[in-house]
Scaffold this motif. Structure first.
Motif, PDB file in Angstrom:
ATOM      1  N   LEU A  90       6.730  11.023   1.368  1.00 47.82           N
ATOM      2  CA  LEU A  90       6.245  11.110  -0.003  1.00 47.82           C
ATOM      3  C   LEU A  90       6.755   9.952  -0.836  1.00 47.82           C
ATOM      4  CD1 LEU A  90       5.116  12.517  -2.577  1.00 47.82           C
ATOM      5  CD2 LEU A  90       7.227  13.862  -2.621  1.00 47.82           C
ATOM      6  N   ILE A  91       8.061   9.668  -0.768  1.00 50.98           N
ATOM      7  CA  ILE A  91       8.626   8.619  -1.614  1.00 50.98           C
ATOM      8  C   ILE A  91       8.088   7.251  -1.222  1.00 50.98           C
ATOM      9  CG2 ILE A  91      10.714   8.300  -0.212  1.00 50.98           C
ATOM     10  CD1 ILE A  91      10.374   8.127  -4.068  1.00 50.98           C
ATOM     11  N   THR A  92       7.862   7.011   0.068  1.00 48.79           N
ATOM     12  CA  THR A  92       7.292   5.734   0.500  1.00 48.79           C
ATOM     13  C   THR A  92       5.863   5.591   0.009  1.00 48.79           C
ATOM     14  OG1 THR A  92       8.690   5.719   2.479  1.00 48.79           O
ATOM     15  CG2 THR A  92       6.777   4.269   2.490  1.00 48.79           C
ATOM     16  N   ARG A  93       5.079   6.637   0.145  1.00 50.95           N
ATOM     17  CA  ARG A  93       3.686   6.602  -0.313  1.00 50.95           C
ATOM     18  C   ARG A  93       3.598   6.343  -1.813  1.00 50.95           C
ATOM     19  NH1 ARG A  93       1.524  12.235   1.235  1.00 50.95           N
ATOM     20  NH2 ARG A  93      -0.424  11.476   0.280  1.00 50.95           N
ATOM     21  N   MET A 140      -7.493   4.842  -3.786  1.00 50.03           N
ATOM     22  CA  MET A 140      -7.812   3.748  -4.700  1.00 50.03           C
ATOM     23  C   MET A 140      -6.987   2.504  -4.402  1.00 50.03           C
ATOM     24  SD  MET A 140      -7.948   5.814  -8.335  1.00 50.03           S
ATOM     25  CE  MET A 140      -8.748   7.412  -8.483  1.00 50.03           C
ATOM     26  N   ALA A 141      -5.818   2.710  -3.796  1.00 45.35           N
ATOM     27  CA  ALA A 141      -4.891   1.593  -3.606  1.00 45.35           C
ATOM     28  C   ALA A 141      -4.990   0.944  -2.230  1.00 45.35           C
ATOM     29  CB  ALA A 141      -3.460   2.076  -3.833  1.00 45.35           C
ATOM     30  N   PHE A 142      -5.375   1.721  -1.211  1.00 47.55           N
ATOM     31  CA  PHE A 142      -5.338   1.220   0.160  1.00 47.55           C
ATOM     32  C   PHE A 142      -6.686   1.407   0.842  1.00 47.55           C
ATOM     33  CE2 PHE A 142      -1.211   3.122  -0.925  1.00 47.55           C
ATOM     34  CZ  PHE A 142      -0.431   1.969  -0.917  1.00 47.55           C
ATOM     35  N   PRO A 147      -0.292   3.903   2.684  1.00 47.91           N
ATOM     36  CA  PRO A 147       0.091   2.524   2.990  1.00 47.91           C
ATOM     37  C   PRO A 147       0.286   2.301   4.485  1.00 47.91           C
ATOM     38  CG  PRO A 147       1.969   3.746   2.134  1.00 47.91           C
ATOM     39  CD  PRO A 147       0.775   4.634   1.970  1.00 47.91           C
ATOM     40  N   ASP A 148       0.127   1.050   4.876  1.00 47.47           N
ATOM     41  CA  ASP A 148       0.375   0.637   6.254  1.00 47.47           C
ATOM     42  C   ASP A 148       1.837   0.230   6.350  1.00 47.47           C
ATOM     43  OD1 ASP A 148       0.194  -0.175   8.845  1.00 47.47           O
ATOM     44  OD2 ASP A 148      -1.240  -1.791   8.495  1.00 47.47           O
ATOM     45  N   VAL A 149       2.639   0.995   7.087  1.00 47.32           N
ATOM     46  CA  VAL A 149       4.077   0.738   7.152  1.00 47.32           C
ATOM     47  C   VAL A 149       4.486   0.298   8.552  1.00 47.32           C
ATOM     48  CG1 VAL A 149       4.542   2.398   5.331  1.00 47.32           C
ATOM     49  CG2 VAL A 149       4.678   3.130   7.699  1.00 47.32           C
ATOM     50  N   GLU A 150       5.526  -0.510   8.606  1.00 50.16           N
ATOM     51  CA  GLU A 150       6.104  -0.964   9.873  1.00 50.16           C
ATOM     52  C   GLU A 150       7.621  -1.006   9.733  1.00 50.16           C
ATOM     53  OE1 GLU A 150       4.669  -4.653  11.322  1.00 50.16           O
ATOM     54  OE2 GLU A 150       2.576  -3.990  11.479  1.00 50.16           O
ATOM     55  N   THR A 151       8.307  -0.891  10.861  1.00 50.16           N
ATOM     56  CA  THR A 151       9.763  -0.980  10.840  1.00 50.16           C
ATOM     57  C   THR A 151      10.199  -2.414  10.560  1.00 50.16           C
ATOM     58  OG1 THR A 151       9.790  -1.292  13.244  1.00 50.16           O
ATOM     59  CG2 THR A 151      10.082   0.956  12.411  1.00 50.16           C
ATOM     60  N   ALA A 152      11.312  -2.546   9.868  1.00 43.11           N
ATOM     61  CA  ALA A 152      11.875  -3.848   9.534  1.00 43.11           C
ATOM     62  C   ALA A 152      13.387  -3.716   9.480  1.00 43.11           C
ATOM     63  CB  ALA A 152      11.334  -4.351   8.204  1.00 43.11           C
ATOM     64  N   GLU A 153      14.070  -4.842   9.507  1.00 42.84           N
ATOM     65  CA  GLU A 153      15.520  -4.867   9.382  1.00 42.84           C
ATOM     66  C   GLU A 153      15.898  -5.764   8.209  1.00 42.84           C
ATOM     67  OE1 GLU A 153      17.307  -6.099  13.022  1.00 42.84           O
ATOM     68  OE2 GLU A 153      16.954  -4.178  14.043  1.00 42.84           O
ATOM     69  N   LYS A 293      25.321  -5.427   2.103  1.00 46.73           N
ATOM     70  CA  LYS A 293      26.585  -5.411   2.838  1.00 46.73           C
ATOM     71  C   LYS A 293      26.395  -5.439   4.347  1.00 46.73           C
ATOM     72  CE  LYS A 293      29.949  -3.165  -0.215  1.00 46.73           C
ATOM     73  NZ  LYS A 293      30.854  -1.995  -0.368  1.00 46.73           N
ATOM     74  N   GLU A 294      25.281  -4.878   4.820  1.00 46.32           N
ATOM     75  CA  GLU A 294      25.111  -4.710   6.264  1.00 46.32           C
ATOM     76  C   GLU A 294      23.639  -4.709   6.630  1.00 46.32           C
ATOM     77  OE1 GLU A 294      27.223  -1.113   6.547  1.00 46.32           O
ATOM     78  OE2 GLU A 294      25.639   0.128   5.669  1.00 46.32           O
ATOM     79  N   MET A 295      23.364  -4.932   7.906  1.00 42.19           N
ATOM     80  CA  MET A 295      21.989  -4.832   8.378  1.00 42.19           C
ATOM     81  C   MET A 295      21.553  -3.375   8.300  1.00 42.19           C
ATOM     82  SD  MET A 295      19.760  -3.806  10.891  1.00 42.19           S
ATOM     83  CE  MET A 295      20.753  -3.479  12.341  1.00 42.19           C
ATOM     84  N   THR A 296      20.363  -3.146   7.754  1.00 43.05           N
ATOM     85  CA  THR A 296      19.867  -1.781   7.582  1.00 43.05           C
ATOM     86  C   THR A 296      18.418  -1.706   8.027  1.00 43.05           C
ATOM     87  OG1 THR A 296      21.286  -1.557   5.629  1.00 43.05           O
ATOM     88  CG2 THR A 296      19.582   0.121   5.963  1.00 43.05           C
ATOM     89  N   PRO A 297      18.092  -0.796   8.964  1.00 43.78           N
ATOM     90  CA  PRO A 297      16.692  -0.607   9.349  1.00 43.78           C
ATOM     91  C   PRO A 297      15.944   0.190   8.286  1.00 43.78           C
ATOM     92  CG  PRO A 297      18.098   0.897  10.568  1.00 43.78           C
ATOM     93  CD  PRO A 297      19.012   0.031   9.766  1.00 43.78           C
ATOM     94  N   VAL A 298      14.745  -0.243   7.956  1.00 43.77           N
ATOM     95  CA  VAL A 298      13.917   0.426   6.949  1.00 43.77           C
ATOM     96  C   VAL A 298      12.471   0.398   7.413  1.00 43.77           C
ATOM     97  CG1 VAL A 298      15.462  -0.181   5.043  1.00 43.77           C
ATOM     98  CG2 VAL A 298      13.535  -1.688   5.621  1.00 43.77           C
ATOM     99  N   PHE A 299      11.611   1.033   6.640  1.00 40.62           N
ATOM    100  CA  PHE A 299      10.182   0.885   6.800  1.00 40.62           C
ATOM    101  C   PHE A 299       9.684   0.022   5.653  1.00 40.62           C
ATOM    102  CE2 PHE A 299      10.724   4.443   9.591  1.00 40.62           C
ATOM    103  CZ  PHE A 299       9.714   4.293  10.520  1.00 40.62           C
ATOM    104  N   GLY A 300       8.965  -1.045   5.992  1.00 37.19           N
ATOM    105  CA  GLY A 300       8.399  -1.932   4.993  1.00 37.19           C
ATOM    106  C   GLY A 300       6.908  -1.731   4.860  1.00 37.19           C
ATOM    107  N   ILE A 301       6.341  -2.251   3.787  1.00 34.33           N
ATOM    108  CA  ILE A 301       4.930  -2.062   3.468  1.00 34.33           C
ATOM    109  C   ILE A 301       4.151  -3.360   3.689  1.00 34.33           C
ATOM    110  CG2 ILE A 301       3.285  -1.339   1.701  1.00 34.33           C
ATOM    111  CD1 ILE A 301       5.300   0.822   2.527  1.00 34.33           C
ATOM    112  N   LYS A 302       3.031  -3.256   4.406  1.00 35.15           N
ATOM    113  CA  LYS A 302       2.112  -4.370   4.491  1.00 35.15           C
ATOM    114  C   LYS A 302       1.341  -4.458   3.182  1.00 35.15           C
ATOM    115  CE  LYS A 302       1.153  -4.700   9.456  1.00 35.15           C
ATOM    116  NZ  LYS A 302       0.080  -4.646  10.479  1.00 35.15           N
ATOM    117  N   THR A 303       1.420  -5.590   2.518  1.00 33.18           N
ATOM    118  CA  THR A 303       0.761  -5.731   1.220  1.00 33.18           C
ATOM    119  C   THR A 303      -0.488  -6.579   1.285  1.00 33.18           C
ATOM    120  OG1 THR A 303       2.173  -7.621   0.665  1.00 33.18           O
ATOM    121  CG2 THR A 303       2.937  -5.428  -0.019  1.00 33.18           C
ATOM    122  N   LYS A 304      -0.789  -7.106   2.427  1.00 29.48           N
ATOM    123  CA  LYS A 304      -2.007  -7.943   2.576  1.00 29.48           C
ATOM    124  C   LYS A 304      -2.787  -7.467   3.800  1.00 29.48           C
ATOM    125  CE  LYS A 304       0.009 -12.058   0.477  1.00 29.48           C
ATOM    126  NZ  LYS A 304       0.332 -13.501   0.646  1.00 29.48           N
TER     127      LYS A 304
END
Length: 304
Positions: A90-93, A140-142, A147-153, A293-304
């Motif tokens: 929910l929060i990512t969307r 309306m937005a996508f 959103p199209d999400v992918e893992t990132a560091e 402070k440290e490497m952190t794995p997250v989910f990022g958003i494709k914006t294009k």
């Protein structure tokens, strides 16, 4: 040799036993419910736990489930925070939808943010469960409804440009006071949006020296503790050497006269740009850099 090997083995066994005996921190059903309520409404709600969870289900999904209370709470918590490549939380969307529509992220409750976006797009807020309303905004937005999400560091020492939202004054501030700030620019990793402009950060004042006699100016030091990634992950942040140097470069480029600019002293103490006499004031909107402070794995958003 045998005794040394035996001693090492016993020490290793003791370490393993002690580590295994350490208590693990688990999020309780009450904690999960409170966190989801803060996300949705902005504050924890009153009533029995069952009443609170049933209210959340109605507001989020449109109806109550027949599941056991613990299962209900787990499902709501997972819906709010857990991400996967094909099923963002929910929060990512919401963060991604808000960014696509406004190129910024705000920190109000889900209900307030949904109503604001609906007013922006249609002129008035709509009725119905949160999930359905967010899905409509997503369409309306996508290209799809989410959103199209992918893992990132997010690498250690990634720079984040921020602006303070809490004004500081050496005459009235106190050690321990909370300091709020926001990302003032987007942060990308390999083309993925990982920290959105407007993302909320939080820290506190850890040292404060008021102006004294003999020309000693006031000084204060802030622990910039964390900021939120676009998927809701809490990123540990601090004012390190890399951030100080980037802020000094920004100050030099601006001639150290731009309103809202913070100039850093040699040990990372906020000084200089807004000294009035011997005291120190830093207005809301002052900009600077911090770093992760440290490497952190997250989910990022494709914006294009």
């Amino acid at each position: 040799m045998y005794r040394k090997a035996l001693s090492l083995a016993l020490a290793a066994l003791l370490f393993i036993s002690v580590a295994a005996a350490q208590p693990t921190t688990e999020i309780t059903v009450v904690d999960k419910t409170g966190r989801v309520e803060k996300l949705i409404y902005g504050a924890e709600q009153t009533g029995s736990l069952l009443e609170r969870i049933n209210r959340l289900e109605k507001d989020v999904y449109g109806s109550e489930s027949k599941e056991a209370l613990i299962a209900k709470a787990d499902k709501l918590y997972s819906y709010a925070w857990d991400n996967s490549a094909g099923s963002p939380s929910l929060i990512t969307r919401l963060n991604a939808t808000e960014w696509i529509l406004t190129h910024s992220q705000t920190g109000e409750s889900v209900k307030v943010r949904l109503e604001s976006l609906e007013k922006l797009l249609t002129g008035s807020p709509t009725a119905g469960p949160i999930d359905g309303r967010l899905t409509k905004l997503g369409k309306m937005a996508f290209a799809s409804s989410q959103p199209d999400v992918e893992t990132a560091e997010i690498a250690k020492d990634t720079l984040v440009k921020i602006k303070l939202t809490t004004p500081l004054d050496s005459r009235t501030s106190r050690v321990g006071d909370l300091v709020a700030y926001q990302a003032s620019e987007d942060v990308y990793v390999n083309g993925l949006l990982v920290i959105a402009k407007g993302a909320l950060g939080s820290g506190k004042i850890t040292k404060l020296e008021r102006a004294q006699n003999f020309g000693r100016d006031a000084q204060l030091e802030i622990d910039f503790e964390n900021i939120k990634a676009i998927d809701g992950t809490t990123l540990a942040t601090f004012l390190g050497e890399k951030a100080k140097e980037e802020t000094r470069s920004m100050a030099t480029a601006a001639g150290a006269t731009m309103v809202g600019l913070v100039v850093l002293g040699p040990v990372g103490i906020v000084t200089g740009a807004f000294v009035h006499g011997k005291e120190l004031t830093v207005p809301a909107g002052a900009e600077m850099f911090i770093q992760t402070k440290e490497m952190t794995p997250v989910f990022g958003i494709k914006t294009k």
